[in-house]
Enzyme design. Structure first.
Site, mmCIF file in Angstrom:
data_model
loop_
_atom_site.group_PDB
_atom_site.id
_atom_site.type_symbol
_atom_site.label_atom_id
_atom_site.label_comp_id
_atom_site.label_asym_id
_atom_site.label_seq_id
_atom_site.Cartn_x
_atom_site.Cartn_y
_atom_site.Cartn_z
ATOM 1 N N GLU A 139 0.820 -1.211 0.000
ATOM 2 C CA GLU A 139 0.000 0.000 0.000
ATOM 3 C C GLU A 139 0.857 1.265 0.000
ATOM 4 O O GLU A 139 1.630 1.484 0.937
ATOM 5 C CB GLU A 139 -0.905 0.023 1.235
ATOM 6 N N ASP A 174 -5.697 2.547 -1.577
ATOM 7 C CA ASP A 174 -6.384 3.384 -0.595
ATOM 8 C C ASP A 174 -6.674 4.733 -1.254
ATOM 9 O O ASP A 174 -5.759 5.514 -1.524
ATOM 10 C CB ASP A 174 -5.508 3.556 0.649
ATOM 11 N N GLN A 200 -9.641 0.805 -0.221
ATOM 12 C CA GLN A 200 -10.058 1.464 1.017
ATOM 13 C C GLN A 200 -10.489 2.897 0.740
ATOM 14 O O GLN A 200 -10.045 3.515 -0.241
ATOM 15 C CB GLN A 200 -8.914 1.447 2.039
ATOM 16 N N GLU A 236 -11.597 2.631 6.065
ATOM 17 C CA GLU A 236 -10.448 2.888 6.928
ATOM 18 C C GLU A 236 -10.368 4.393 7.176
ATOM 19 O O GLU A 236 -9.584 5.099 6.561
ATOM 20 C CB GLU A 236 -9.150 2.369 6.313
#
Length: 254
Positions: A139, A174, A200, A236
């Site tokens: 990530e 993300d 996310q 998240e």
């Protein structure tokens, strides 16, 4: 499977991990994920997952020496033995609770030696994880929240994934981090969807509930589904007040 996954690294942090899993089920989440569950006995987590019927989508490797400011060690030259021990720990825990993904934390490092360490440690992680049907994800983190973190954009992650060449190595996309570092979320989702293992969301720039800020997650979610991504999308974010008070976003952007 569709819907949302509650990231219990940020949501219901006042509860134990098993109780947070139960809270996520009551709130209507379709799955859960967390950061570092290792202080909680496997049996307790497994029992909560079985009781609720929720899947644990993923866990992180331990960050390392927190007192020294570590945020992962897999890209830090000279710490390969430690990195691989943390990978082994994560695989054993993930296997025991049926988690699908492990996020291998890169850490604070720069340069070619760091890249080589990361690639070699990811080779190790992917080989070991493949024996158990587990996917390894990496990530990119933005340079405001994690200045100096080795992995900071999706293009860099894609290059590393290609270099490792493992079928079970994917990108954790993300939207919060990618929007801050690169923007153009819709096109980047389209570009990187073939290598995305998990997605996310959180508001930008506050990282609060995803129904405010500069990204229209109604549009983002439509794009994600149109591209054929059917797994739960990870929530998240850091609640502005309490987790329960902010859950209205779930019906606004679905």
């Amino acid at each position: 499977m569709s819907g949302f996954s509650a990231n219990l690294g940020f949501l219901w942090t006042e509860l134990s991990l098993p109780e947070a899993i139960r809270a996520a089920a009551r709130a209507g989440f379709d799955a859960v994920e967390c950061h570092c569950p290792y202080d909680t006995p496997v049996e307790e987590v497994k029992a909560a997952l079985e009781e609720t019927g929720l899947l644990m989508l993923g866990i992180n490797t331990e960050r390392g020496n927190l007192a020294a400011g570590d945020n992962g060690v897999a890209a830090i030259p000279g710490r390969e033995e430690e990195a691989r021990a943390l990978i082994d720990q994560a695989i054993a825990y993930a296997q025991a609770i049926g988690a699908r993904n492990i996020h291998v934390m890169a850490g604070f490092a720069q340069g070619n030696a760091a890249r080589e360490s990361f690639v070699e440690n990811l080779h190790y992680a992917c080989d070991r994880a493949a024996e158990h049907g587990i996917t390894i994800v990496i990530e990119p983190l933005n340079h405001y929240d994690a200045p100096g973190y080795f992995l900071n954009n999706a293009d860099q992650a894609a290059e590393i994934i290609e270099a490792v060449g493992a079928a079970n190595l994917k990108l954790m996309f993300d939207c919060y981090h990618i929007q801050i570092m690169q923007g153009d979320i819709t096109r980047r989702l389209e570009q990187f969807m073939p290598i995305i293992g998990h997605i996310q969301i959180a508001a930008v720039p506050t990282r609060a509930e995803p129904d405010n800020g500069e990204l229209d997650y109604r549009h983002v979610m439509r794009s994600i589904r149109a591209l054929g991504f059917t797994a739960p999308v990870g929530a998240e974010y850091r609640p502005a007040t309490t987790t329960e008070a902010g859950l209205g976003w779930m019906t606004k952007i679905a």
